[in-house]
Write an enzyme that holds these catalytic residues in place. Structure first.
Site, PDB file in Angstrom:
ATOM      1  N   THR A  70       0.832  -1.205   0.000  1.00 48.01           N
ATOM      2  CA  THR A  70       0.000   0.000   0.000  1.00 48.01           C
ATOM      3  C   THR A  70       0.862   1.249   0.000  1.00 48.01           C
ATOM      4  O   THR A  70       0.621   2.189  -0.770  1.00 48.01           O
ATOM      5  CB  THR A  70      -0.954  -0.006   1.208  1.00 48.01           C
ATOM      6  OG1 THR A  70      -1.877  -1.088   1.065  1.00 48.01           O
ATOM      7  CG2 THR A  70      -1.726   1.298   1.308  1.00 48.01           C
ATOM      8  N   GLN A 167       0.260 -10.557  -5.812  1.00 48.13           N
ATOM      9  CA  GLN A 167      -0.252 -11.928  -5.782  1.00 48.13           C
ATOM     10  C   GLN A 167       0.561 -12.886  -6.642  1.00 48.13           C
ATOM     11  O   GLN A 167       0.659 -14.081  -6.324  1.00 48.13           O
ATOM     12  CB  GLN A 167      -1.722 -11.955  -6.221  1.00 48.13           C
ATOM     13  CG  GLN A 167      -2.678 -11.302  -5.243  1.00 48.13           C
ATOM     14  CD  GLN A 167      -2.760 -12.034  -3.917  1.00 48.13           C
ATOM     15  OE1 GLN A 167      -2.439 -13.218  -3.809  1.00 48.13           O
ATOM     16  NE2 GLN A 167      -3.185 -11.336  -2.882  1.00 48.13           N
ATOM     17  N   SER A 187       4.870  -7.583  -1.794  1.00 47.51           N
ATOM     18  CA  SER A 187       4.609  -7.574  -0.358  1.00 47.51           C
ATOM     19  C   SER A 187       5.090  -8.885   0.243  1.00 47.51           C
ATOM     20  O   SER A 187       4.729  -9.966  -0.234  1.00 47.51           O
ATOM     21  CB  SER A 187       3.108  -7.391  -0.103  1.00 47.51           C
ATOM     22  OG  SER A 187       2.835  -7.285   1.268  1.00 47.51           O
ATOM     23  N   ALA A 188       5.887  -8.799   1.287  1.00 45.23           N
ATOM     24  CA  ALA A 188       6.557  -9.975   1.840  1.00 45.23           C
ATOM     25  C   ALA A 188       5.589 -11.023   2.366  1.00 45.23           C
ATOM     26  O   ALA A 188       5.794 -12.225   2.175  1.00 45.23           O
ATOM     27  CB  ALA A 188       7.512  -9.553   2.960  1.00 45.23           C
ATOM     28  N   HIS A 189       4.524 -10.615   3.031  1.00 45.40           N
ATOM     29  CA  HIS A 189       3.686 -11.598   3.733  1.00 45.40           C
ATOM     30  C   HIS A 189       2.840 -12.446   2.789  1.00 45.40           C
ATOM     31  O   HIS A 189       2.259 -13.436   3.206  1.00 45.40           O
ATOM     32  CB  HIS A 189       2.812 -10.911   4.776  1.00 45.40           C
ATOM     33  CG  HIS A 189       1.649 -10.142   4.235  1.00 45.40           C
ATOM     34  ND1 HIS A 189       0.370 -10.646   4.229  1.00 45.40           N
ATOM     35  CD2 HIS A 189       1.568  -8.888   3.709  1.00 45.40           C
ATOM     36  CE1 HIS A 189      -0.453  -9.745   3.717  1.00 45.40           C
ATOM     37  NE2 HIS A 189       0.248  -8.679   3.394  1.00 45.40           N
ATOM     38  N   THR A 225      14.405   5.073   9.341  1.00 42.80           N
ATOM     39  CA  THR A 225      15.282   3.934   9.595  1.00 42.80           C
ATOM     40  C   THR A 225      14.619   2.647   9.123  1.00 42.80           C
ATOM     41  O   THR A 225      13.457   2.387   9.417  1.00 42.80           O
ATOM     42  CB  THR A 225      15.606   3.822  11.094  1.00 42.80           C
ATOM     43  OG1 THR A 225      16.249   5.036  11.512  1.00 42.80           O
ATOM     44  CG2 THR A 225      16.522   2.638  11.370  1.00 42.80           C
ATOM     45  N   CYS A 314      -8.153  -6.861   2.603  1.00 40.54           N
ATOM     46  CA  CYS A 314      -8.313  -5.480   3.037  1.00 40.54           C
ATOM     47  C   CYS A 314      -9.773  -5.085   3.168  1.00 40.54           C
ATOM     48  O   CYS A 314     -10.078  -4.067   3.768  1.00 40.54           O
ATOM     49  CB  CYS A 314      -7.602  -4.547   2.059  1.00 40.54           C
ATOM     50  SG  CYS A 314      -5.816  -4.792   2.021  1.00 40.54           S
TER      51      CYS A 314
END
Length: 371
Positions: A70, A167, A187-189, A225, A314
């Protein structure tokens, strides 16, 4: 035992990602510091950047770490003079579209056609972005982004192509440098990394205004950071995910998905599988029942021990029909009766057999009550 069939919402954390995150948590330094501890932290971040570039064919591109797809979409779109996208896009892209502005057309097979929009004189040019999902999260339908890129390249003032690869990355051998994309979201997850970290992949030389201003981290594009542990898990998960793709794990999943759909279709021919005639992700099935609300199905299957969804993660907490399905020509009522079943590499034949039996039995009870 519960059966998890909502991998498009998020995938279970991979052991490789957990191990990399634990290693990163032992480091003290800030990646922006020049002392030894800082250099060690910086090296870990750059190792992960290299892992992601190798996994997704982005060598020679810039990889900007963000808090997720996002934020990456916001970074890609905030400076655009105009944005063109279809209603099947994820909310993180659709939210940037003018409320009453034109949308790219979608046919009944969920394929985006940019030609009518361009032929009708929709302006694309300097500062314009065309956004396209490589794979839809609800139906799994794939787009030929390389063909779309070719069409855009033929315009007098070529717009940038933003590809939402959230996806497809980690489920198919998606390659940034072959996709035609100028920018891409990951997106990592979604493939077994941690939540709260993602990236915007940029064609080398492409400059974007920062939306988070400050210390100038991430090549001046995203200050703050870096999330070192998250980034380390991201890189390790990307490497492991591509190994699964190369080892044929998702080809096995596709066979299970097809068995599931045939079992359900044989039991009730009135069921509709959205996007079935199109090329799809190997793990995704979007099922439209004639007269059973999607959120009710999700709740009943949850009670029966199965995790599924009635749309993208989402919006799963909202009672609304799928915009993606309505863009494909489904009625609002049909779209409200859709569920998404998304398998993972660990899903077994026993899992899908149990789910099919439980769902079909519950559906028969529902129809009997409604009669």
């Amino acid at each position: 035992m519960r059966v998890y069939l909502d991998h498009n919402a998020t995938a279970p954390m991979r052991p490789e990602a957990k191990a990399a995150m634990l290693e990163a948590m032992e480091l003290t330094g800030n990646p922006s510091s020049v002392h030894g501890e800082g250099r060690a932290a910086k090296a870990l971040v750059e190792r992960a950047r290299g892992q992601i570039a190798a996994a997704f064919g982005a060598e020679g591109a810039d990889i900007v770490f963000t808090s997720g797809a996002t934020e990456a979409a916001s970074l890609a779109l905030a400076g655009a003079s105009e944005i063109h996208a279809a209603e099947i896009e994820h909310d993180c892209v659709r939210a940037w579209l003018p409320e009453l502005g034109p949308r790219l057309p979608v046919d009944a097979d969920a394929q985006i056609d940019i030609a009518p929009a361009l032929d009708a004189g929709v302006s694309v040019g300097i500062g314009a972005v065309v956004a396209v999902q490589a794979a839809n999260s609800e139906t799994g339908v794939l787009q030929r982004t390389d063909k779309i890129a070719e069409r855009l390249a033929a315009t007098e003032l070529r717009p940038l192509l933003l590809v939402d690869a959230v996806q497809v990355a980690g489920k198919l051998p998606w390659v940034f440098n072959w996709s035609g994309a100028d920018m891409a979201l990951i997106s990592a997850h979604k493939f077994g990394g941690p939540k709260g970290v993602g990236a915007l992949i940029l064609r080398r030389g492409l400059d974007l205004p920062a939306i988070l201003k400050g210390g100038g981290q991430e090549m001046g594009r995203r200050s703050g950071t870096e999330n070192i542990a998250g980034i380390a898990g991201f890189g390790a998960a990307a490497t492991a995910a591509i190994q699964d793709v190369e080892n044929g794990a998702w080809a096995r999943v596709e066979k299970l998905r097809n068995i599931l759909e045939k079992t359900m279709e044989d039991a009730d021919p009135e069921l509709i599988f959205a996007g079935k005639i199109s090329a799809r992700l190997p793990n995704t099935s979007c099922i439209v029942a004639p007269a059973w609300k999607g959120e009710t199905q999700v709740m009943q299957m949850d009670l029966a021990g199965f995790a599924i969804s009635a749309g993208s993660a989402c919006s799963s907490g909202k009672v609304k029909a799928s915009a993606a399905l309505m863009a494909m020509g489904f009625t609002e009522g049909q779209a409200a009766r859709a569920i998404r079943v998304s398998l993972g590499a660990e899903t077994t034949r026993g899992d899908i057999d149990r789910f099919a039996n439980a769902w079909l039995a519950a559906y028969e009870r529902h129809k009997a009550r409604a009669a």
